[in-house]
Design a protein around this motif. Sequence first.
Motif, mmCIF file in Angstrom:
data_model
loop_
_atom_site.group_PDB
_atom_site.id
_atom_site.type_symbol
_atom_site.label_atom_id
_atom_site.label_comp_id
_atom_site.label_asym_id
_atom_site.label_seq_id
_atom_site.Cartn_x
_atom_site.Cartn_y
_atom_site.Cartn_z
ATOM 1 N N VAL A 79 5.934 10.141 1.896
ATOM 2 C CA VAL A 79 4.537 10.541 2.072
ATOM 3 C C VAL A 79 3.604 9.611 1.299
ATOM 4 N N ASN A 80 3.982 9.217 0.085
ATOM 5 C CA ASN A 80 3.150 8.302 -0.699
ATOM 6 C C ASN A 80 2.975 6.967 0.013
ATOM 7 N N ASN A 81 4.040 6.438 0.571
ATOM 8 C CA ASN A 81 3.935 5.158 1.271
ATOM 9 C C ASN A 81 3.188 5.301 2.596
ATOM 10 N N TYR A 82 3.381 6.432 3.280
ATOM 11 C CA TYR A 82 2.702 6.631 4.559
ATOM 12 C C TYR A 82 1.195 6.790 4.359
ATOM 13 N N ALA A 83 0.782 7.254 3.177
ATOM 14 C CA ALA A 83 -0.648 7.432 2.909
ATOM 15 C C ALA A 83 -1.410 6.116 2.991
ATOM 16 N N LEU A 84 -0.707 4.995 2.764
ATOM 17 C CA LEU A 84 -1.364 3.696 2.864
ATOM 18 C C LEU A 84 -1.806 3.389 4.290
#
Length: 274
Positions: A79-84
Amino acid sequence: MHPAVAVGLVFGGCCSNVVFLELLARQFPGCGNIVTFSQFLFIAVEGFIFETNFGRKKPAIPIRYYFIMVAMFFTVSVVNNYALNLNIAMPLHMIFRSGSLIASMALGIIILKKRYSVYKYTSIALVSLGIFTCTFMSAKQVASDSSLNEDDGPQVFLWWLLGIAALTFALLMSARMGIFQEMLYKQFGKHSKEALFYNHALPLPGFLLLAPNIYHHAVLFSQTESTCPSAVLLPDLILQLLPPAEKLLSPDPLCPSPPRGSWRPMANAPGECS
């Protein structure tokens, strides 16, 4: 190890991780999955060799608890990486993730019934103010950019709001994972290196769900022009074993290096700071 050295290594690792991640995100939008996979794979291989002694060492904490922790850890990382991909700027991404202290304190009060000193509450309030200020200024920037394109403006801002929601969810999930890990350490003792290995090794099969996206970006990385980073050199024999060899080998025979897009995940993996 001297505390100054430890602090320097932590900040150096985190900052280098963010620098390489931003370089990748700028050139290859949506590459978060392959970056996360490379990080997990690197740490899993290292832990398999040095922590579990090639699988001969039994875990001190029952494996069933690691599966619960892994589910949370895998979700947070993805989720943290997809937020980019949701119009979240890298500085905001960094600052928002630093709010883990706030989430940890809030869940600690709710779940563990903890109480903290006035100084800690004041510190958390100052950190919260900084995060709120950065988020507010980022929202103004997104709104300003959206106003330049009246057709896509509202959609861009809604994607940004979804990105903020994703970061908030990951922040709370990360804090809950920290509390779960703290409870395990109290019951079985602290085994941080073991936890690091299983948290990265057990989720690897889950990346099969993201295989098309990972393969797509691996192909994009392999098609970039070759470069010769002094810190990452692979022997010519190994490169010849990697298909297709003609795309991986540099024109310079003295510089057997992978394509430029492929060494950044390797540089990003050792400095993972999650």
